[in-house]
Design a protein around this motif. Structure first.
Motif, PDB file in Angstrom:
ATOM      1  N   ASP A 198      -3.015   3.383   9.252  1.00 57.05           N
ATOM      2  CA  ASP A 198      -2.394   3.768   8.038  1.00 57.05           C
ATOM      3  C   ASP A 198      -3.588   4.455   7.082  1.00 57.05           C
ATOM      4  N   PRO A 199      -2.792   5.379   6.125  1.00 49.44           N
ATOM      5  CA  PRO A 199      -3.759   6.113   5.203  1.00 49.44           C
ATOM      6  C   PRO A 199      -4.472   5.100   4.401  1.00 49.44           C
ATOM      7  N   GLY A 200      -5.846   5.595   4.294  1.00 49.79           N
ATOM      8  CA  GLY A 200      -6.645   4.871   3.644  1.00 49.79           C
ATOM      9  C   GLY A 200      -6.583   4.745   2.075  1.00 49.79           C
ATOM     10  N   LEU A 201      -6.378   3.541   1.594  1.00 53.18           N
ATOM     11  CA  LEU A 201      -6.099   3.641  -0.062  1.00 53.18           C
ATOM     12  C   LEU A 201      -7.062   3.029  -0.858  1.00 53.18           C
ATOM     13  N   GLU A 226       0.690  -1.248   0.022  1.00 55.68           N
ATOM     14  CA  GLU A 226      -0.013  -0.124   0.102  1.00 55.68           C
ATOM     15  C   GLU A 226       0.826   1.278  -0.187  1.00 55.68           C
ATOM     16  N   LEU A 277       2.354   1.879  -3.522  1.00 62.54           N
ATOM     17  CA  LEU A 277       1.304   2.218  -4.253  1.00 62.54           C
ATOM     18  C   LEU A 277       0.817   3.638  -4.220  1.00 62.54           C
ATOM     19  N   ASN A 278       0.603   3.981  -2.868  1.00 63.31           N
ATOM     20  CA  ASN A 278       0.373   5.314  -2.695  1.00 63.31           C
ATOM     21  C   ASN A 278       1.324   6.152  -3.272  1.00 63.31           C
ATOM     22  N   ARG A 321      -7.253   4.100   8.280  1.00 62.06           N
ATOM     23  CA  ARG A 321      -7.896   2.966   8.568  1.00 62.06           C
ATOM     24  C   ARG A 321      -8.467   2.954   9.951  1.00 62.06           C
ATOM     25  N   GLU A 351      -8.858   9.587   2.182  1.00 56.89           N
ATOM     26  CA  GLU A 351      -7.541   8.989   2.646  1.00 56.89           C
ATOM     27  C   GLU A 351      -7.713   8.899   4.239  1.00 56.89           C
ATOM     28  N   ASN A 407       3.695   7.941   7.579  1.00 53.98           N
ATOM     29  CA  ASN A 407       2.328   7.855   7.670  1.00 53.98           C
ATOM     30  C   ASN A 407       2.118   6.281   7.631  1.00 53.98           C
ATOM     31  N   TYR A 408       2.953   5.334   7.330  1.00 56.98           N
ATOM     32  CA  TYR A 408       2.737   3.907   7.317  1.00 56.98           C
ATOM     33  C   TYR A 408       3.463   3.074   8.366  1.00 56.98           C
ATOM     34  N   LYS A 409       2.874   2.108   8.968  1.00 55.49           N
ATOM     35  CA  LYS A 409       3.608   1.490  10.069  1.00 55.49           C
ATOM     36  C   LYS A 409       4.195   0.416   9.358  1.00 55.49           C
ATOM     37  N   TRP A 466       6.721  11.259   3.352  1.00 56.82           N
ATOM     38  CA  TRP A 466       5.435  11.405   3.662  1.00 56.82           C
ATOM     39  C   TRP A 466       4.873   9.857   4.029  1.00 56.82           C
TER      40      TRP A 466
END
Lengths: 372, 169
Positions: free
Chosen positions: B61-64, A193, A196-197, B108, B105, A356-358, A352
């Motif tokens: 996490d940011p929603g995608l 994810e 992709l983001n 989650r 976004e 923001n992602y773990k 970024w």
């Protein structure tokens, strides 16, 4: 060795191998760069074209055309435009460039030198200083001619690639989504994810940046051409080759801070060479024209079309232009700022994503929680 | 007790079908699409495989975008500040989750973990927005279907809220 230590050990080993692989890739890139430079430049140009043409293709697709047909139509339109350019515009530009080079080679150094010498003798009564200045101007003039030759050589290789570039552009527009999908399918689940983001955000921002720069350059070019055309009419042919000079000003505008000045220099130099009856007034109007064009660009065009996310410090601009010039000559200088802009977008998006992602641990979610 | 928000009518179950095209047909968001339109969707979705216990999405996490289960089983879990897990739903073949992330976004609200080795299809917001721009008619159909699902979910939440308020009185 307990399971946690074992996992930590394998993690460190993985990171080590990744760093080792990254260093290997960088070294390979450095070694092979001179051999693939031309192909790379061709792909960059095709990439730029695909970014610029994609909105047109998407727009045709949204009105009911199939994507392949939409690309074909746009490509045919571009080919028609190119053919028209070759038939009508390019010979004139080539003629202008040739005439300009001949004029520069025959007159610029001697004529301009004589003018400077007489100016210094008249006003400062110092012929020695005048000779020093003209000697220095000789060197600068020769260097400028050398750069121009290099640039024309780059343009020549571009013309040689003119068959390959449209083909590469066609496939880049048609299959970009497929390329992205294939690329992302290779990413491990843990980073899926995030990657992709980042890929989408980076793609969007780069597209906006390149399209913005292109529109900005086009509008500045058109405004400069119109302005120079008016000066040319009012002062009866005082600025020759105004289409070429205006176009160059638009192109130079891609480089912030330095571009606008670089864009104005050829117009001023040509006016001096042409030496019309009201030279100081012509020069003043040229300067006013470029200031007004810049004011319109800064106040109206740039804020609307150019992405603010890639603002650069003047020092950064100067450094990257020098590096670009060292790597790929005049073309490198022109592409240095957009390339740095693209790199800045990628880095900011990766940063970024990492914030923001773990993804700090590759352990399974449940294992991670049980370790806490 | 069936969870009213993560219930079966939202995560509709279907027969086991490995074919992406067939699975897509079973998802309410794509229910009104023609075969030709489903082919367009098939082009932009991502097929992924997850091992047992592997997280598919993580809370925060940011929603995608959304995931559709092709084969396997996924648990939607919420982990509070004290790290205690609460299973919100167990989903199986043909069910889907994370659909709200198609709209924005926002982080989650829960995590999703594969309970067995699973195959899922991911349908993501950037691809969806790109599709809306390129094929507006198709995009509107999906948006309407998504709006219906969100509306249905909101209605059920309101009913539940009213029920709780009623019980408190």
């Amino acid at each position: 060795m307990d399971s946690y230590t074992f996992q930590l050990y394998s993690q460190i080993l993985k990171i080590f191998w990744r760093i080792f692989l990254a260093i290997l890739i960088i070294l390979a890139a450095i070694v092979f760069f001179p051999y693939v430079k031309d192909v790379l430049v061709m792909f960059i140009i095709a990439g730029l074209l695909s970014v610029l043409l994609s909105p047109l293709v998407d727009s045709l697709e949204s009105s009911g055309f199939k994507r392949g047909m939409a690309i074909l139509l746009v490509m045919l339109l571009i080919l028609a435009l190119l053919a028209f350019s070759f038939w009508l515009i390019i010979p004139r530009i080539i003629h202008s460039v040739e005439a300009l080079i001949t004029k520069l080679q025959s007159n610029i150094i001697s004529d301009f030198g004589q003018k400077v010498e007489s100016f210094f003798e008249k006003h400062f009564h110092n012929p020695e200083l005048a000779r020093n200045v003209t000697a220095r101007l000789d060197v600068i003039g020769l260097r400028l001619l050398g750069s121009l030759e290099g640039f024309l050589k780059s343009v020549g290789s571009f013309l040689a690639s003119i068959v390959i570039i449209p083909v590469v552009t066609f496939f880049l527009i048609k299959d970009t989504r497929r390329f992205k999908k294939t690329l992302i399918s290779m990413v491990p689940n843990q980073y899926f994810e995030l990657s992709l983001n980042i890929l989408h955000k980076t793609g969007n921002q780069i597209t906006k940046y390149i399209q913005g720069q292109a529109i900005d350059a086009l509008l500045v070019g058109i405004l400069s051409i119109i302005g120079l055309f008016i000066i040319n009419i009012v002062f009866s042919g005082s600025v020759p080759y105004f289409v070429l000079i205006g176009g160059l000003a638009g192109l130079a505008n891609v480089i912030p801070y330095i571009g606008p000045i670089v864009g104005a220099i050829p117009a001023l130099a040509l006016a001096i060479l042409n030496n019309p009856p009201q030279l100081p007034l012509v020069l003043l109007w040229i300067v006013i024209l470029f200031i007004v064009v810049q004011a319109i660009d800064n106040a109206l065009i740039s804020p609307l079309v150019v992405s603010k996310s890639v603002n650069m410090h003047p020092l950064t601009v100067i450094i990257v232009i020098i590096i670009g010039g060292k790597i790929a000559g005049a073309l490198g200088m022109l592409l240095a700022v957009p390339f740095t802009g693209v790199m800045k977008v990628i880095l900011s998006q990766v940063s970024w994503g990492l914030r923001n992602y773990k993804i700090s641990s590759s352990l399974k979610l449940r294992d991670t929680f049980s370790l806490r | 007790m069936e969870n009213p928000i993560w219930g079966d009518s939202i995560f509709r179950k279907s027969k086991k079908k490995e074919d992406i095209f067939a699975v897509l047909k079973q998802v309410p968001i794509f229910a009104d699409l023609s075969a030709r339109e489903l082919v367009e969707i098939e082009k932009i979705v991502h097929k992924r495989k997850y091992k047992k216990s592997e997280p598919i999405i993580r809370k925060g996490d940011p929603g995608l975008g959304m995931y559709i289960i092709v084969k396997g089983s996924v648990e939607i879990i919420d982990i509070d500040e004290k790290n205690s897990e609460k299973t919100l739903a167990s989903l199986h073949d043909g069910s889907f989750f994370g659909d709200l992330a198609l709209l924005d976004e926002a982080p989650r609200s829960a995590s999703a973990i594969a309970m067995v080795d699973s195959e899922v299809i991911g349908f993501f917001r950037p691809d969806f927005l790109d599709l809306v721009y390129r094929k507006p008619k198709l995009g509107i159909k999906i948006l309407l279907a998504l709006a219906k699902i969100v509306g249905e979910r909101l209605r059920r939440t309101n009913e539940l809220l009213a029920q709780i308020q009623e019980e408190k009185k």
